[in-house]
Enzyme design. Structure first.
Site, PDB file in Angstrom:
ATOM      1  CB  SER A 132     -30.671 -18.755  45.187  1.00 43.90           C
ATOM      2  OG  SER A 132     -31.186 -18.618  44.028  1.00 43.90           O
TER       3      SER A 132
ATOM      4  CB  THR B 296     -41.486 -23.659  47.700  1.00 43.29           C
ATOM      5  OG1 THR B 296     -41.190 -22.542  47.426  1.00 43.29           O
ATOM      6  CG2 THR B 296     -40.871 -24.748  47.555  1.00 43.29           C
TER       7      THR B 296
ATOM      8  CB  ALA C 140     -26.783  -8.349  47.648  1.00 41.82           C
ATOM      9  CB  SER C 141     -29.483 -12.099  50.930  1.00 44.58           C
ATOM     10  OG  SER C 141     -30.165 -12.680  49.854  1.00 44.58           O
ATOM     11  CE  LYS C 142     -31.236 -17.486  49.122  1.00 45.53           C
ATOM     12  NZ  LYS C 142     -31.280 -18.563  50.097  1.00 45.53           N
TER      13      LYS C 142
ATOM     14  CE1 TYR D  86     -34.006 -15.111  47.807  1.00 37.64           C
ATOM     15  CE2 TYR D  86     -33.088 -15.336  45.667  1.00 37.64           C
ATOM     16  CZ  TYR D  86     -33.778 -15.869  46.850  1.00 37.64           C
ATOM     17  OH  TYR D  86     -33.703 -17.402  47.005  1.00 37.64           O
TER      18      TYR D  86
HETATM   19  N1  LIG Z   1     -38.473 -21.661  45.703  1.00 40.52           N
HETATM   20  C1  LIG Z   1     -37.423 -21.569  45.075  1.00 40.52           C
HETATM   21  O1  LIG Z   1     -37.708 -21.472  43.679  1.00 40.52           O
HETATM   22  C2  LIG Z   1     -36.124 -21.124  45.350  1.00 40.52           C
HETATM   23  C3  LIG Z   1     -34.962 -21.121  44.349  1.00 40.52           C
HETATM   24  C4  LIG Z   1     -33.665 -20.649  45.003  1.00 40.52           C
HETATM   25  C5  LIG Z   1     -33.449 -20.682  46.344  1.00 40.52           C
HETATM   26  N2  LIG Z   1     -34.536 -21.098  47.215  1.00 40.52           N
HETATM   27  C6  LIG Z   1     -34.096 -20.959  48.473  1.00 40.52           C
HETATM   28  O2  LIG Z   1     -34.375 -22.147  49.009  1.00 40.52           O
HETATM   29  C7  LIG Z   1     -34.896 -22.016  50.694  1.00 40.52           C
HETATM   30  C8  LIG Z   1     -36.129 -22.684  50.890  1.00 40.52           C
HETATM   31  O3  LIG Z   1     -37.139 -22.017  50.409  1.00 40.52           O
HETATM   32  P1  LIG Z   1     -38.370 -22.440  49.959  1.00 40.52           P
HETATM   33  O4  LIG Z   1     -38.718 -22.280  48.542  1.00 40.52           O
HETATM   34  O5  LIG Z   1     -38.659 -23.686  50.507  1.00 40.52           O
HETATM   35  O6  LIG Z   1     -39.442 -21.280  50.433  1.00 40.52           O
HETATM   36  P2  LIG Z   1     -40.464 -21.420  51.679  1.00 40.52           P
HETATM   37  O7  LIG Z   1     -41.491 -22.560  51.370  1.00 40.52           O
HETATM   38  O8  LIG Z   1     -40.812 -19.790  51.932  1.00 40.52           O
HETATM   39  O9  LIG Z   1     -39.700 -21.543  52.996  1.00 40.52           O
HETATM   40  C9  LIG Z   1     -38.865 -20.769  53.417  1.00 40.52           C
HETATM   41  C10 LIG Z   1     -38.474 -21.009  55.110  1.00 40.52           C
HETATM   42  O10 LIG Z   1     -37.784 -20.460  55.879  1.00 40.52           O
HETATM   43  C11 LIG Z   1     -38.532 -19.976  57.051  1.00 40.52           C
HETATM   44  N3  LIG Z   1     -38.101 -18.831  57.544  1.00 40.52           N
HETATM   45  C12 LIG Z   1     -38.309 -17.500  56.960  1.00 40.52           C
HETATM   46  N4  LIG Z   1     -37.647 -16.535  57.669  1.00 40.52           N
HETATM   47  C13 LIG Z   1     -37.369 -17.070  58.898  1.00 40.52           C
HETATM   48  C14 LIG Z   1     -36.929 -16.817  60.226  1.00 40.52           C
HETATM   49  N5  LIG Z   1     -36.601 -15.344  60.404  1.00 40.52           N
HETATM   50  N6  LIG Z   1     -36.341 -17.715  60.998  1.00 40.52           N
HETATM   51  C15 LIG Z   1     -36.581 -18.776  60.982  1.00 40.52           C
HETATM   52  N7  LIG Z   1     -37.125 -19.500  59.817  1.00 40.52           N
HETATM   53  C16 LIG Z   1     -37.468 -18.526  58.645  1.00 40.52           C
HETATM   54  C17 LIG Z   1     -39.813 -19.897  56.604  1.00 40.52           C
HETATM   55  O11 LIG Z   1     -40.590 -19.833  57.643  1.00 40.52           O
HETATM   56  P3  LIG Z   1     -42.198 -19.279  57.768  1.00 40.52           P
HETATM   57  O12 LIG Z   1     -42.864 -20.419  57.109  1.00 40.52           O
HETATM   58  O13 LIG Z   1     -42.427 -19.149  59.089  1.00 40.52           O
HETATM   59  O14 LIG Z   1     -42.130 -18.250  57.038  1.00 40.52           O
HETATM   60  C18 LIG Z   1     -39.998 -21.236  55.828  1.00 40.52           C
HETATM   61  O15 LIG Z   1     -39.906 -22.305  56.807  1.00 40.52           O
HETATM   62  C19 LIG Z   1     -34.702 -20.394  50.796  1.00 40.52           C
HETATM   63  O16 LIG Z   1     -33.318 -20.301  51.348  1.00 40.52           O
HETATM   64  C20 LIG Z   1     -34.567 -19.918  49.406  1.00 40.52           C
HETATM   65  O17 LIG Z   1     -33.928 -18.539  49.378  1.00 40.52           O
HETATM   66  C21 LIG Z   1     -35.846 -21.156  46.828  1.00 40.52           C
END
Ligand SMILES: NC(=O)c1ccc[n+]([C@@H]2O[C@H](COP(=O)([O-])OP(=O)(O)OC[C@H]3O[C@@H](n4cnc5c(N)ncnc54)[C@H](OP(=O)(O)O)[C@@H]3O)[C@@H](O)[C@H]2O)c1
Length: 265
Positions: free
Chosen positions: A158, A206, A173-175, A171
């Site tokens: 991220s 999302t 720190a994790s990224k 968050y």
């Molecule tokens: N959306 C943004 O603006 C944004 C910005 C920067 C970075 N990101 C990164 O992009 C990635 C995708 O995010 P997204 O926006 O698509 O969010 P999302 O819709 O919340 O998707 C996250 C996915 O990770 C899965 N997950 C969470 N905990 C898990 C676990 N313990 N084991 C297996 N799967 C797990 C979730 O499953 P469940 O549905 O079961 O919870 C979901 O399928 C993430 O790494 C996020 O940090 C997102």
């Protein structure tokens, strides 16, 4: 519809000279993960879709297999924090797909603390899913790709990992940890013919953004998936999605600490 758009949506056929690629997506059922699963299936991949949400995975698998007219994706229920089960799950996937060419780790969680709140349990969870889960999967697959002298690892980090901000230290720190880990992995593996791509999204529409008021330059998950695929095809090292974030983060990375620590974002 112009021809170029038509071709984008047409599934890519496998031929003897262009066999199906085999990919794993961890965190497949979320917003960006699902969009990328659709995209890679259309681009000719056979996929192992991994997530802890079995119901959502089943729906996604059915949707993709129906639209492809054949069984192109399989589901694997797995919690990314169950590190010990990664090697067995990976072995099972490799046996089912007949090998593996690409790993995408896109699973992630976020909690939004108030500016005066400190929640170790939530920070712990974010580090477990966003960083340690990625390390468990990547360190299981890296030696296989290294000895095969091919393969691609994609980690979705991220822009939040580029600097420590007041808004969300856990968050960030994790990224930051994931971005750094991916860079080190790239430095190890490039010499063995393996590509490591770090994806740094800005805002993507999302579930993760539910309740977030200001989301400048937010893009749809489908657009994010197209940009990730573009980076994979070109075997890029680091991409910001959308591209505007490269410029924004260049500026943010260079704000002196004396000013940065007075800002409220
Ligand atoms: N959306 C943004 O603006 C944004 C910005 C920067 C970075 N990101 C990164 O992009 C990635 C995708 O995010 P997204 O926006 O698509 O969010 P999302 O819709 O919340 O998707 C996250 C996915 O990770 C899965 N997950 C969470 N905990 C898990 C676990 N313990 N084991 C297996 N799967 C797990 C979730 O499953 P469940 O549905 O079961 O919870 C979901 O399928 C993430 O790494 C996020 O940090 C997102």
């Amino acid at each position: 519809m112009p021809d170029s758009n038509k071709n984008q949506n047409k599934p890519v056929p496998a031929t003897p000279l262009t066999p199906r690629q085999r990919g794993i997506i961890v965190g497949a059922s979320g917003g960006m993960g699902a969009a990328l699963s659709h995209k890679l299936a259309r681009e000719g991949f056979s996929l192992a879709l991994v997530d802890c949400n079995k119901k959502a995975l089943q729906l996604l698998c059915n949707e993709i297999n129906q639209s492809m007219g054949e069984k192109r994706v399989r589901l694997y229920e797995h919690d990314a924090t169950d590190y010990d089960s990664v090697p067995d799950t990976l072995r099972r996937i490799i046996a089912d797909l007949g090998g593996v060419d690409t790993l995408v780790y896109i699973a992630g969680v976020i909690h939004f603390p108030a500016l005066d709140e400190y929640y170790f349990s939530q920070d712990h969870k974010m580090v477990e899913v966003n960083l340690l889960g990625a390390m468990a999967w990547m360190s299981a697959i890296a030696p296989l790709f290294q000895s095969a002298k091919s393969g691609q690892i994609v980690g979705v980090s991220s822009v939040a990992g580029d600097r420590g901000r007041v808004g969300n230290p856990g968050y960030n720190a994790s990224k930051a940890g994931l971005t750094n880990y991916l860079e080190a992995l790239r430095n190890r593996l490039t010499r063995h013919g393996v590509n490591v791509l770090t994806v740094k999204p800005g805002f993507v529409k999302t579930d993760m953004l539910m309740g977030v008021e200001k989301t400048p330059f937010a893009i749809e998950p489908e657009r994010a998936a197209n940009l990730i695929w573009d980076g994979m095809k070109k075997r890029k090292q680091v991409i910001y999605i959308a591209g505007i974030w490269k410029l924004i983060m260049l500026v943010i990375r260079h704000i002196p600490s004396v000013i940065f620590r007075r800002l409220n974002f």
